[in-house]
Design a protein around this motif. Structure first.
Motif, mmCIF file in Angstrom:
data_model
loop_
_atom_site.group_PDB
_atom_site.id
_atom_site.type_symbol
_atom_site.label_atom_id
_atom_site.label_comp_id
_atom_site.label_asym_id
_atom_site.label_seq_id
_atom_site.Cartn_x
_atom_site.Cartn_y
_atom_site.Cartn_z
ATOM 1 N N UNK A 1 0.841 -1.196 0.000
ATOM 2 C CA UNK A 1 0.000 0.000 0.000
ATOM 3 C C UNK A 1 0.884 1.258 0.000
ATOM 4 N N UNK A 2 1.037 1.895 -1.164
ATOM 5 C CA UNK A 2 1.906 3.078 -1.236
ATOM 6 C C UNK A 2 1.505 4.195 -0.265
ATOM 7 N N UNK A 3 0.205 4.386 -0.029
ATOM 8 C CA UNK A 3 -0.234 5.451 0.879
ATOM 9 C C UNK A 3 0.170 5.133 2.319
ATOM 10 N N UNK A 4 -0.016 3.892 2.750
ATOM 11 C CA UNK A 4 0.371 3.491 4.109
ATOM 12 C C UNK A 4 1.885 3.560 4.272
ATOM 13 N N UNK A 5 2.608 3.161 3.228
ATOM 14 C CA UNK A 5 4.071 3.210 3.262
ATOM 15 C C UNK A 5 4.548 4.654 3.392
ATOM 16 N N UNK A 6 3.901 5.559 2.654
ATOM 17 C CA UNK A 6 4.267 6.976 2.706
ATOM 18 C C UNK A 6 3.972 7.560 4.092
ATOM 19 N N UNK B 1 6.682 6.419 6.363
ATOM 20 C CA UNK B 1 7.921 7.134 6.055
ATOM 21 C C UNK B 1 7.881 8.559 6.604
ATOM 22 N N UNK B 2 6.729 9.238 6.488
ATOM 23 C CA UNK B 2 6.602 10.608 7.003
ATOM 24 C C UNK B 2 6.722 10.643 8.526
ATOM 25 N N UNK C 1 18.987 1.016 2.807
ATOM 26 C CA UNK C 1 19.692 0.764 1.543
ATOM 27 C C UNK C 1 19.481 -0.677 1.085
ATOM 28 N N UNK C 2 19.599 -1.611 2.035
ATOM 29 C CA UNK C 2 19.362 -3.022 1.683
ATOM 30 C C UNK C 2 17.936 -3.234 1.204
ATOM 31 N N UNK D 1 8.817 2.091 -2.457
ATOM 32 C CA UNK D 1 10.177 2.178 -1.945
ATOM 33 C C UNK D 1 10.351 3.506 -1.225
ATOM 34 N N UNK D 2 11.435 3.642 -0.463
ATOM 35 C CA UNK D 2 11.706 4.898 0.219
ATOM 36 C C UNK D 2 11.987 5.976 -0.810
ATOM 37 N N UNK D 3 11.501 7.169 -0.519
ATOM 38 C CA UNK D 3 11.714 8.297 -1.419
ATOM 39 C C UNK D 3 12.179 9.494 -0.595
#
Length: 201
Positions: free
Chosen positions: A94-99, A102-103, A150-151, A183-185
């Protein structure tokens, strides 16, 4: 005769199916998916390690700089937000949950930066052995987070290529129902790309 012919046909179909399966990337996709999950677990592990250090760090700073209430509360609140997000394997899909995750982690990093900056104003705090130990552990953890991210970035890139490239994309899409993982941005790519402004007084 018919029975032998049917058995030959069945054996031929099994061999054909096995040949197709070996070329479809099924096992490779499963392997790279597991590698991605393992890399993600290490990211979470390091973020948790950082979160576990924060209460002791805040308590130590509070002993010397109690009137820095706003900064201390900011760290506590940022930690609560970062640890309050439930991270499951579904988060990776889920890109939204991942974002959001990350935030929250970026917010905690910023709040910790402010807390460490506060210490510069308090020589006694900077000299405190427990503060120095906690600061050292925190710096080590930040380095571990960088390595773990990174990994994870590398594993996700490998996974996403297999999910997108032919012929493994057919197996990923139709047989395993796999999709690309976020992925991390960088939050503000333009700001990162801009050269730093250097001023000499």
């Amino acid at each position: 005769m018919r029975r032998a012919s049917a058995m030959n046909l069945a054996a031929g179909l099994v061999i054909l199916f096995a040949g197709l399966m070996s070329g479809c990337g099924y096992n490779d996709l499963q392997g790279v998916d597991e590698d991605t999950k393992a890399a993600w677990s290490e990211v979470i592990n390091q973020y948790q390690r950082r979160a576990d250090l924060i209460p002791n760090l805040v308590a130590t700073v509070k002993g010397y700089a109690e009137h820095e209430k706003e900064t201390l509360e900011g760290v506590v609140q940022a930690r609560a937000q970062a640890t309050g997000i439930q991270v499951t394997p579904e988060t990776l899909k889920d890109p939204a949950a991942f974002e959001q995750f990350q935030k929250a982690q970026a917010g905690l990093t910023t709040a910790l930066g402010r807390l460490i900056a506060v210490a510069e104003n308090y020589p006694n705090l900077k000299a405190d052995q427990s503060f120095r130990d906690l600061q050292s552990q925190l710096e080590g953890t930040e380095n571990r987070i960088t390595v773990a991210r990174k990994r994870y970035i590398d594993r996700v890139a490998e996974y996403n290529k297999m999910v997108r490239f032919f012929p493994t994309n057919l197996t990923a899409k139709f047989l395993l129902h796999m999709e690309e993982k976020p992925n991390f941005t960088v939050a503000d790519e333009k700001a990162v790309a801009k050269p730093p402004e250097v001023k000499f007084n």
